[in-house]
Design an enzyme around this catalytic site. Structure first.
Site, short mmCIF file in Angstrom:
data_model
loop_
_atom_site.label_atom_id
_atom_site.label_comp_id
_atom_site.label_asym_id
_atom_site.label_seq_id
_atom_site.Cartn_x
_atom_site.Cartn_y
_atom_site.Cartn_z
N LYS A 49 -40.04 24.30 99.78
CA LYS A 49 -39.48 25.48 99.13
C LYS A 49 -40.24 26.74 99.55
O LYS A 49 -41.40 26.65 99.97
CB LYS A 49 -39.58 25.33 97.61
CG LYS A 49 -38.75 24.22 97.01
CD LYS A 49 -38.98 24.14 95.51
CE LYS A 49 -38.16 23.02 94.88
NZ LYS A 49 -36.73 23.35 94.83
N ARG B 205 -31.62 13.69 92.58
CA ARG B 205 -30.52 12.73 92.59
C ARG B 205 -30.97 11.38 93.15
O ARG B 205 -30.36 10.34 92.83
CB ARG B 205 -29.35 13.30 93.37
CG ARG B 205 -29.61 13.56 94.84
CD ARG B 205 -28.65 14.57 95.44
NE ARG B 205 -28.94 15.93 95.00
CZ ARG B 205 -28.23 17.00 95.36
NH1 ARG B 205 -27.17 16.86 96.14
NH2 ARG B 205 -28.56 18.19 94.92
#
Length: 520
Positions: A280, A354
């Site tokens: 990130k 996920r």
């Protein structure tokens, strides 16, 4: 903080402060009119002088009001009476509590719960007054060497109801509110803890501590060797880059009948998310300690449910990992075989939530659940779509969707349904595996939910994307504790379907452990 409810005339209250409302423009509420009458028009004369207009956010503290027994009377602006709805009511309560806390009133009798809030009854007003009071006074200073100490803090609040007939419902609402507020506080405290302290192992320890507080709750923790043996390869792929070992935490609360199918909550527990190899940007990366707020919400909800002794069977499953880059980390393009047997091409290591959730959702099948709800700070796309007010809600079962939406409306912890159509599934196609872990730029929150839906075909399921609601930024930076109120309200409503008396307890046989585990 001590909370009580009572019924009585405001002028007869021996307390540090009585709190009443004033509507805009300069209109006394019904309770304020009672004080005005016994004081010989003292309040109305102050309003005529223009000291308080009644706008929301305004407060005026009065001392030695004639005809009253209280040391002070606090006037609180409520805005226009016809516009007093849910959000405005909570803001009015917050302004009052903050003023009391800062002005030395260590106890108070608050009559704001007698205000007329559109479409809401006394029980609702009591519950939200207590939850708002707790939220207003919350602070996280455990890690400060010097605490911010209020010299004469607010310690006791008595909320008023209009008649004695309403006391029983008000007391039940008060009890529910206090337990929900405690669950929210637990979720906030866990969310605000820094990643160097709140590791997967720390979360497991907190789950065990919670379990030890309740006879009907058990806890087991699967460690890395157990996860490898059973085939949690998607979860393990996320943890590969970190020196912090992963954990799968399972909490079981048995408050219902032995044969009642359980409700399962699955909470994303990424204790820090750097993005892995798909790292990130550095700006605001500190906020990625909040990526375990789904796990915190599960623990907070279980705490509230156990404290309320709700007659339900509830399972909490928390996949807990840390996502960091290293020479051992999973790379974009790697393919893993999930616990379900489906293969996943990992195109972006920052779509890690996920991956741990899909294995946890597959694990949930063994409980033969009535419903499964997962809670996850899953996608920035959901923040863009809905902002901070609403959770994104996806489900494969319409009645479950409606129940959660309704619980959100009652609890003021609202969700908004987004589509889970097959049209979006093709975005997850992979040339080299059964499924890719990202679906491209468009509809990111939806394709993330579509990914999870491939692992939930055997039961009724809902997904709450809380990426926009789990924490606040800026000067108010910190975890919100959401969606503990929504989930607890949903479980309260489920309890009432079978047993309107929430205090009923049902003895159950002990839970048997059936696999290798670290048992609390």
């Amino acid at each position: 903080m001590e909370f009580n409810v009572k019924s009585g005339h405001p002028e007869k209250q021996r307390t540090a402060c009585v709190v009443v409302g004033v509507y805009e423009p300069r209109r006394l509420s019904e309770v304020a009119k009672q004080i005005d009458e016994v004081s010989g028009g003292h309040l109305s004369s102050i309003l005529r002088r223009g000291d308080l207009e009644g706008k929301s956010g305004q407060t005026l503290l009065l001392h030695n009001v004639p005809g009253t027994l209280a040391d002070r009377v606090l006037l609180v602006g409520c805005g226009r009476e016809r516009e007093l709805g849910d959000t405005q009511y909570r803001k009015v309560i917050a302004h009052a509590i903050r003023t009391l806390h800062e002005t030395g009133s260590m106890e108070t009798v608050c009559y704001l719960t007698e205000l007329n809030v559109r479409g809401r009854d006394t029980a609702w007003r009591i519950r939200h007054a207590i939850e708002t009071a707790q939220a207003t006074l919350y602070s996280f200073d455990q890690l400060k060497s010097k605490k911010d100490i209020t010299r004469r803090p607010l310690r006791k609040i008595v909320f008023s109801v209009g008649s004695r007939r309403e006391l029983a419902l008000a007391e039940q609402a008060s009890r529910e509110a206090q337990k929900i507020a405690d669950g929210v506080k637990l979720a906030k405290d866990l969310g605000n803890m820094p990643g160097n302290l709140c590791t997967p192992s720390y979360l497991a320890d907190q789950a065990k501590t919670l379990c030890n507080l309740h006879e009907k709750m058990s806890c087991k923790v699967l460690i890395e060797t157990h996860l490898e043996k059973q085939g949690f390869n998607a979860l393990l792929a996320v943890a590969k880059g970190s020196e912090q070992p992963p954990r799968l935490i399972i909490l079981e609360y048995r408050g219902g009948k032995k044969n009642d199918l359980p409700i399962v909550l699955v909470g994303k527990g990424v204790t820090f998310d750097s993005g892995g190899i798909s790292i990130k940007p550095s700006k605001d990366m500190d906020e990625m300690k909040f990526d375990m707020c789904g796990a915190a919400a599960v623990l907070g909800t279980l705490s509230a449910v156990a404290d309320l002794q709700l007659p339900v069977n509830l399972i909490g499953i928390i996949p807990a990992v840390e996502n960091l880059p290293s020479g051992k980390a999973t790379k974009p393009g790697d393919i893993v075989t999930s616990l379900s047997g489906q293969t996943i091409e990992i195109l972006n290591t920052d779509a890690e939530g996920r991956l741990i959730l899909c294995d946890a959702l597959t694990y949930a099948e063994r409980y033969k659940p009535d419903v499964v709800i997962d809670i996850a700070t899953l996608t920035g796309a959901c923040v863009i779509a809905l902002g901070k007010p609403a959770h994104g809600l996806f489900s494969n079962h319409n009645p479950l969707t409606n129940d959660l939406l309704n619980a959100g409306r009652i609890s003021c912890d609202r969700a908004w349904e987004l589509p889970l159509w097959d049209d979006y599934q093709e975005q997850l196609d992979s040339r080299f595996a059964d499924i890719a872990n990202i679906g491209g730029r468009e509809a990111g929150a939806i394709t993330a939910a579509c990914f999870l839906s491939r692992f939930t075909k055997k039961y009724r399921w809902a997904h709450l994307d809380i990426a926009g609601t789990a924490w606040l930024t800026g000067k108010e930076k910190g975890a919100t504790g959401r969606p503990v109120p929504l989930l607890t309200q949903y479980l309260i409503e489920r309890s009432r379907e079978d047993d309107p008396n929430l205090m009923t307890t049902i003895p159950l046989p002990p839970i048997t452990q059936t696999e290798d585990e670290d048992e609390a």
